[in-house]
Write a protein that holds these residues in place. Structure first.
Motif, short mmCIF file in Angstrom:
data_model
loop_
_atom_site.label_atom_id
_atom_site.label_comp_id
_atom_site.label_asym_id
_atom_site.label_seq_id
_atom_site.Cartn_x
_atom_site.Cartn_y
_atom_site.Cartn_z
N VAL A 1 0.83 -1.21 0.00
CA VAL A 1 0.00 0.00 0.00
C VAL A 1 0.87 1.26 0.00
N ALA A 2 1.97 1.23 0.75
CA ALA A 2 2.83 2.41 0.89
C ALA A 2 3.82 2.59 -0.26
N MET A 3 3.96 1.61 -1.13
CA MET A 3 5.02 1.65 -2.14
C MET A 3 4.91 2.84 -3.08
N LEU A 4 3.71 3.14 -3.54
CA LEU A 4 3.54 4.24 -4.49
C LEU A 4 3.85 5.59 -3.85
N SER A 5 3.41 5.76 -2.62
CA SER A 5 3.59 7.05 -1.96
C SER A 5 5.05 7.31 -1.59
N ILE A 6 5.89 6.27 -1.64
CA ILE A 6 7.32 6.45 -1.35
C ILE A 6 8.14 6.31 -2.63
N GLY A 7 8.16 5.11 -3.20
CA GLY A 7 8.94 4.88 -4.40
C GLY A 7 8.49 5.74 -5.56
N GLY A 8 7.18 5.77 -5.80
CA GLY A 8 6.65 6.58 -6.89
C GLY A 8 6.89 8.06 -6.67
N PHE A 9 6.69 8.49 -5.43
CA PHE A 9 6.85 9.90 -5.13
C PHE A 9 8.29 10.37 -5.34
N PHE A 10 9.26 9.60 -4.84
CA PHE A 10 10.66 10.01 -5.00
C PHE A 10 11.11 9.89 -6.46
N LEU A 11 10.47 9.02 -7.21
CA LEU A 11 10.77 8.94 -8.63
C LEU A 11 10.29 10.19 -9.36
N VAL A 12 9.10 10.66 -9.00
CA VAL A 12 8.48 11.80 -9.67
C VAL A 12 9.04 13.13 -9.16
N THR A 13 9.65 13.14 -7.99
CA THR A 13 10.20 14.40 -7.46
C THR A 13 11.73 14.39 -7.51
N THR A 14 12.35 13.65 -6.62
CA THR A 14 13.81 13.67 -6.51
C THR A 14 14.49 13.26 -7.82
#
Length: 448
Positions: free
Chosen positions: A256-269
């Motif tokens: 459940v948390a994967m998108l909000s962490i992995g996806g988020f850092f991919l799209v930002t950092t």
């Protein structure tokens, strides 16, 4: 002789309860904002600064990769932090543990601003940077889970969703603060920025820590934990209880948390690095996109709480994942145009469904575990995702190296992350949701 009746004290009790509710809301928002500021600050610096200050190589992309490896180390340390602080949170209490996590990350971040660079002390510079990043990771490993647990266990009945999203405000607020800090120091002459300007955002962690600490020490322990402590139902070894009774829930929570962490850092950092290094865009454009995305995410978090209260958090997470999956290809197509306005638009839009899954995840993960080991279960789930998701910028950079800087591999990578959260949300909707009330069942039996 006093003629007061018990009801004469009701207004005072009501006033005290209202004051504590305000303290809870302020403490989880301010505390997690500082944690995210510190953590995002490192991510932004890894994309823009550390590859020049701490890693010296003739190939800029290799230096960036080394910088992202250091970024990922912090995520790798998070499961250990989850174990340590989860144990403390389930045995000593949520309040004491959250004070310690706050002090640890604030001091570690401030000390990064004092580090000599590679030209001054050689290889010792990246080693010390990595050690401080590990301390950041350990702290963050216990912070988010403790904040959402504390918020939910203090929440009035029927308002769990509203309280659950409060710690999630720390992500966009911290992102705004870190992006704004680098935008401001970016106005300095290049020589001044390289010499000392980049250090200022890190040094700001010290005064911010004092403010957050002043608020957090005024917290009271949660009623649910106090009941468990009084009845001596605490798990002696919470980690053992988690994996004995709730291993499937741990894996579901991590998904459940994967998108909000992995996806988020991919799209930002990672996107900041991709935009400046591959597309040749100014860093100000990428930081502006990150800043605007985070600003809108604040609204998204509040809306997510309202939707979760009406439809349930798992349904909201499922639909947000579907929307995010539909946006994967358009996101990279807009990025690859290299047009600043379209790049910023892509970042702003793509972050929002990720923000929804992050917001409602603050209720989904803690509900998978009973009070006796809720802190540990939530922390381990979230930080398994954090450990894996933290490698997303590094993996994405490696994919670019292997595919001659073509974005199709990035599309596949992000789609896999989104699908993981979609599956996790579907599975979570079929699991038992434990109560956060101190006057209701706190059994340690496995969820069904």
């Amino acid at each position: 002789m006093s003629t007061r009746t018990p009801t004469d004290h009701a207004p005072a009790r009501g006033s005290a309860a209202a004051k504590q509710a305000r303290t809870v809301r302020a403490a989880v928002v301010v505390g997690t904002s500082l944690e995210h500021y510190d953590f995002f600050l490192f991510g932004t610096a890894a994309a823009l600064v550390f590859n020049h200050q701490f890693f010296v190589t003739e190939n800029p992309l290799v230096a960036t990769l080394a910088s992202f490896v250091t970024l990922a180390v912090g995520f790798a340390a998070r499961p250990l932090g989850a174990i340590i602080f989860g144990h403390l949170g389930d045995t000593l209490g949520r309040r004491k543990t959250l004070i310690f996590t706050l002090v640890l990350i604030g001091c570690a971040t401030g000390m990064i601003g004092l580090l000599p660079n590679y030209l001054q002390i050689g290889v010792l510079a990246p080693i010390l940077l990595t050690l401080l990043r590990i301390l950041q990771g350990l702290s963050f490993g216990g912070e988010w889970a403790g904040a959402v647990t504390l918020a939910l266990e203090h929440a009035p009945k029927g308002k769990e969703s509203r309280y659950a999203v409060l710690p999630q405000l720390g992500s966009p607020i911290g992102n705004i603060m870190s992006s704004a800090a680098f935008i401001l120091v970016g106005f300095l002459p290049h020589e001044a920025f390289s010499a000392w300007g980049w250090r200022l955002p890190f040094l700001a962690a010290f005064p911010l820590l004092l403010i957050a600490l002043w608020i957090r020490v005024r917290l009271e322990e949660t009623p649910a934990f106090e009941r468990v402590a009084v009845e001596q139902k605490q798990a002696k070894v919470p980690l053992a209880q988690v994996f004995r009774h709730s291993t499937p829930q741990v894996l579901i929570g991590a998904a459940v948390a994967m998108l909000s962490i992995g996806g988020f850092f991919l799209v930002t950092t990672f996107t900041i690095s991709y935009g400046t290094g591959v597309l040749g865009l100014p860093s100000s454009v990428m930081l502006t996109g990150s800043l605007l995305a985070a600003a809108l995410q604040i609204v998204t978090v509040f809306v997510s709480g309202a939707l979760a209260e009406r439809y349930g958090p798992t349904k909201v997470a499922i639909w947000a994942s579907i929307v995010c999956l539909a946006l994967v290809v358009p996101f990279f197509l807009l990025l690859d145009t290299g047009v600043p306005a379209l790049v910023i638009l892509a970042m702003v839009v793509m972050v929002q469904p990720m923000g929804v899954t992050y917001a409602v995840g603050g209720q989904i993960l803690p509900s998978l575990f009973p009070t006796a080991y809720r802190y540990s279960g939530t922390a381990i789930s979230f930080n398994i995702a954090g450990m894996l998701g933290g490698f997303a910028p590094m993996i994405a950079t490696g994919l670019l190296l292997m595919t001659d800087e073509k974005s199709w591999s990035l599309m596949i990578f992000l789609a896999v992350i989104v699908i993981t959260t979609l599956i996790g949300s579907l599975l979570a909707s079929r699991r038992r949701a434990y109560s956060f009330r101190e006057d209701e069942d706190v059994t340690t039996s496995p969820a069904r």
